[in-house]
Design an enzyme around this catalytic site. Structure first.
Site, short mmCIF file in Angstrom:
data_model
loop_
_atom_site.label_atom_id
_atom_site.label_comp_id
_atom_site.label_asym_id
_atom_site.label_seq_id
_atom_site.Cartn_x
_atom_site.Cartn_y
_atom_site.Cartn_z
N PHE A 1 -52.59 31.34 -11.63
CA PHE A 1 -52.34 30.10 -12.51
C PHE A 1 -50.84 29.96 -12.62
O PHE A 1 -50.31 29.24 -13.35
CB PHE A 1 -52.85 30.37 -14.09
N GLY B 1 -57.84 31.08 -6.26
CA GLY B 1 -59.05 30.56 -6.94
C GLY B 1 -59.49 29.28 -6.46
O GLY B 1 -60.68 28.99 -6.91
N ARG C 1 -58.97 11.71 -2.14
CA ARG C 1 -60.37 12.25 -1.43
C ARG C 1 -60.54 13.49 -2.20
O ARG C 1 -59.67 14.40 -2.19
CB ARG C 1 -59.92 12.09 0.01
N PRO D 1 -66.66 18.77 -3.36
CA PRO D 1 -66.98 18.39 -4.78
C PRO D 1 -67.21 19.60 -5.64
O PRO D 1 -66.99 19.76 -6.79
CB PRO D 1 -68.19 17.31 -4.67
N LYS D 2 -67.89 20.71 -5.01
CA LYS D 2 -68.30 21.77 -5.77
C LYS D 2 -67.08 22.49 -6.15
O LYS D 2 -66.88 22.87 -7.23
CB LYS D 2 -69.27 22.78 -5.00
N GLN E 1 -62.54 23.46 -10.32
CA GLN E 1 -61.16 23.16 -10.82
C GLN E 1 -61.10 22.52 -12.15
O GLN E 1 -60.45 22.93 -13.21
CB GLN E 1 -60.21 22.56 -9.80
N LYS F 1 -54.59 14.06 -3.21
CA LYS F 1 -53.35 13.79 -4.09
C LYS F 1 -53.00 15.13 -4.76
O LYS F 1 -52.13 15.22 -5.54
CB LYS F 1 -53.41 12.82 -4.80
N GLY G 1 -55.56 20.81 -8.50
CA GLY G 1 -55.58 22.02 -9.39
C GLY G 1 -54.73 22.01 -10.57
O GLY G 1 -54.87 22.70 -11.67
N GLU G 2 -53.73 21.22 -10.63
CA GLU G 2 -52.70 21.06 -11.85
C GLU G 2 -53.08 20.17 -12.82
O GLU G 2 -52.99 20.19 -14.00
CB GLU G 2 -51.29 20.98 -11.26
#
Length: 732
Positions: free
Chosen positions: A234, A461, A622, A626-627, A632, A695, A698-699
């Protein structure tokens, strides 16, 4: 050129490394044990500020199995250099392991015991006695002086505020929070002459190479860093912390491989954290809710020896069409260790203050919070006067309102009950920039029809192994099982750090470029080969499916990679692919966006807060997997629940001790805290950002979660709590 079929990208596939992880076969940093490995345990400072006057190691050294105790009294002087500045190495002088007698914060490493077993090292570390000349330290932001680190202004915010028909002035605080990943920070170091090999928990193997080479005065080519698996980070594994240097130093001094694993308690002081923030937000608007001005003044803690700062001002500059903006970032230097990026760095902290203030303005004006945000949507980035590459925040808000059932909401606070529980709903938005950096990937297609792809990136992760395999499989025309992706080794082609949602856009684009080039090489080999069924075919019309090259529209005409390479006596084809974002001035403003909706229940008598359901709607371009995206997004919402309701580091300001440096007293969300949560992704891609059209995800998934919950608590209770985390006592 005929487009390649997309069979893997966009499919909800399970992680390719999932079986390794659930069966314990994935090797993390501390799992590596070179022959002859010994163990190191750090001795932490028992005071918050001062000078070491003596270290008594006699009892420790008398223990059978203890090899040495290292401190500033016997450690060699290392050629440290001052930090050059930047996000991962803040300005100042980094903490230099065992180079002097100064204590900068409580918990600072002051010695390390090396022994043949972990148990002996732990026991001996408790026997080391350290004497100090103690000075009064400061860990309280309210008592420490601050200095302005950065500011921003456009228009005349003060004049616009004074003349605004409606204005508000509110203060907010957000507590220090810690990363608390499952995997403890660890390093295993081994020297072979002047060559250092180190297994480290890191999000950036090449950054660790550069740092260790600088510390020990050797060339980067003399350092190899390996980090094939990271058990969560993280952000706090983006730089080299002192324990990694200590492991390498101990290995050099003992001429043995050394393993050093931090304890859970040491994670609160030996690595970074999200700093505490204090905000003052003033807003001005007309009576229809059109913003005319915003002034945002904030203070943030940093260590006294380094000045950490993050991009906390950017969100307020571009999220809304506000003509007059004034911002000031004040830094408060304390006797603490240095902060570091934590998921959604800067933007999640800014969103809490800005989105809470906007919700208060909406309530004062009697305007629906979603409508207020829609009325202030900018046509272009007001901070940089650039068009947005894509901005589908309107779609995200409207989709979220429909799916969440926002129309059923009674706008009056404290108007909905379920027995003893007060029910409220809230929302907030967020954004995070689309970062991109140059990256490379090596691609090899073997004669057996399988492929190997390598890049020196990380997987803390998000599922990098899987997403890169998906991109490579489609670009090469292979199945997922025919492709192996490897990462986490500094000997592989260079890649940027895994942080800032940078990996998919950067490394993914390099993987696609390399695989496209290799596929085209194979096609050329086939169409130029008189023995091939594809001889003379138009290479632009050849596609590859499941390892078989064929002419588009004529699938019977073709052959496999395996047959092609074997016939041409080629053991493999290999290319080095790379991608860099366009150079020159920015042409577009590039961001990912979030719209977060939350429903909470607050016990009217006890003040207990329970999140009942949450929805996150994301404009992130995009979606490759999806999983993985759900992993996330749902994880980001869980983290936001912690930020809003549970997490905070608590100091005893008398002696600088972090009193809740453990998972019993530092509360994090567990399964029982998590309600029904759901994620939706707005269709679209951003080809201006990168060839994949992503784009970054994760954040941004954390940005906006805390204020959405805080706004829901106000709607439930009619009481505005402006300090995170929101505790029961604040609502009594």
């Amino acid at each position: 050129m005929s487009p390649q079929p997309q069979a893997a990208v966009g499919a909800p596939l399970s992680r390719v490394d999932g079986r390794l992880k659930v069966t314990g076969q994935a090797h993390y940093a501390a799992d590596h044990a070179p022959e002859g490995v010994v163990h190191a345990v750090i001795v932490d400072s028992g005071v918050g500020r001062g000078r070491i006057t003596g270290i008594d190691t006699r009892a420790a050294l008398a223990q059978p199995g203890v090899l040495t105790v290292i401190s500033h009294l016997n450690a060699p002087k290392l050629p440290y250099l001052d930090n050059p500045g930047g996000y991962f190495n803040p300005q100042g002088q980094k903490l230099r392991a065992f180079q002097d007698d100064q204590v900068h914060f409580r918990g600072q490493p002051v010695a390390v015991v090396v022994a043949t077993t972990l148990e002996v090292a732990q026991h001996a570390a408790n026997l080391v006695k350290v004497d100090y000349d103690t000075q009064q330290g400061s860990t309280d932001m309210t008592d420490a002086p601050s200095f302005e680190l950065m500011n921003y202004a456009r228009g005349d915010a003060e004049a616009a505020l004074s003349s605004a028909p409606v204005h508000s002035d509110r203060s907010y605080t957000a507590a220090r929070t810690h990363h608390n990943a499952m995997e403890l920070h660890a390093a295993v170091a081994q020297w072979n002459g002047n060559q250092l090999t180190i297994w480290d928990k890191t999000q950036w193997v090449l950054g660790a190479v550069a740092e260790l080479a600088t510390v020990f005065g050797i060339t980067p080519e003399s350092v190899r860093v390996l980090s094939p698996f990271v058990g969560g980070a993280f952000g706090n594994s983006l730089r080299v912390w002192p324990h990694t240097v200590i492991a390498a130093l101990a290995a050099k001094m003992t001429n043995r491989p050394v393993k050093l694993v931090l304890t859970r308690k040491q994670l609160y002081t030996n690595v970074g954290y999200r700093p505490r923030y204090e905000h003052r937000v003033r807003l001005g608007s007309d009576r229809r809710g059109r913003l005319t001005a915003m002034a945002h003044e904030l203070k943030a803690e940093t260590s006294r020896y380094e000045t950490y700062a993050e991009a906390i001002l950017d969100l307020g500059q571009m999220l809304y069409a506000t003509p007059n903006v004034s911002q000031s970032y004040q830094s408060v230097a304390l006797d603490v260790n240095t902060p570091t990026p934590m998921r959604g760095p800067g933007y999640s902290s800014a969103a809490y203050a800005v989105e809470s203030a906007l919700d208060e303005l909406a309530h004062e004006l009697g305007i629906d919070p979603i409508e207020l945000r829609l009325r202030n949507e900018p046509q272009e980035d007001p901070a940089h006067n650039l068009p947005f590459s894509t901005r589908r925040l309107r779609d995200a808000l409207r989709t979220g309102a429909r799916e969440f059932g926002w129309h059923r909401r009674n706008p009056k606070p404290r108007s909905t009950r379920d027995g003893d529980w007060l029910i409220g709903t809230g929302m907030a938005v967020g954004c995070y920039p689309t970062h991109r950096q140059p990256a490379q990937a090596r691609v090899r297609l073997d004669a057996d029809g399988t492929a190997l792809v390598q890049s020196a990136t990380s997987d803390m992760g998000p599922g990098t192994y899987t997403s890169m395999t998906q991109v490579a499989a489609d670009a090469l025309g292979l199945t997922m099982r025919q492709v192996t992706f490897q990462l986490g080794d500094s000997a592989m082609p260079p890649a940027p750090p895994q942080g800032g949602s940078i990996t998919m856009a950067s490394v993914g684009s390099a993987v696609q470029a390399g695989c496209d080039t290799l596929r085209q090489q194979a096609i050329k080999l086939a169409v130029d080969d008189e023995r091939s069924p594809l001889y003379g075919a138009d290479p632009d019309k050849v596609v590859v499916r499941a390892g078989r090259l064929s002419v588009q529209g004529d699938p019977g005409r073709g052959e496999t990679y395996r047959r092609l390479l074997t016939r041409n006596k080629r053991t493999n084809l290999e290319v080095l692919g790379g991608w860099s974002p366009p150079s020159g001035a920015d042409r577009f403003s590039m961001y990912a966006y979030s719209a977060i909706f939350a429903e909470v229940a607050v016990d009217a008598r006890l003040g207990l807060v329970r999140v009942r359901r949450m929805l996150g709607v994301y404009d992130t371009g995009r979606i490759i997997s999806p999983k993985l995206a759900d992993s996330q997004a749902l994880g980001g919402m869980v983290g936001g629940i912690g930020m809003a309701l549970l997490e905070h580091g608590e100091f005893d300001n008398r002696d600088g001790r972090l009193v809740n440096a453990n998972l019993a007293d530092y509360l994090v969300p567990v399964n029982a805290d998590i309600p029904e949560i759901r994620a939706i992704y707005i269709d679209g891609e951003d080809r201006e950002a990168d060839p994949l059209g992503v784009k970054g995800l994760g954040e941004v998934v954390l940005v906006g979660v805390a204020p959405a919950i805080a706004n829901a608590v106000f709607h439930a209770t009619g009481r505005r709590v402006r300090d995170l985390p929101i505790t029961a006592e604040a609502l009594l």
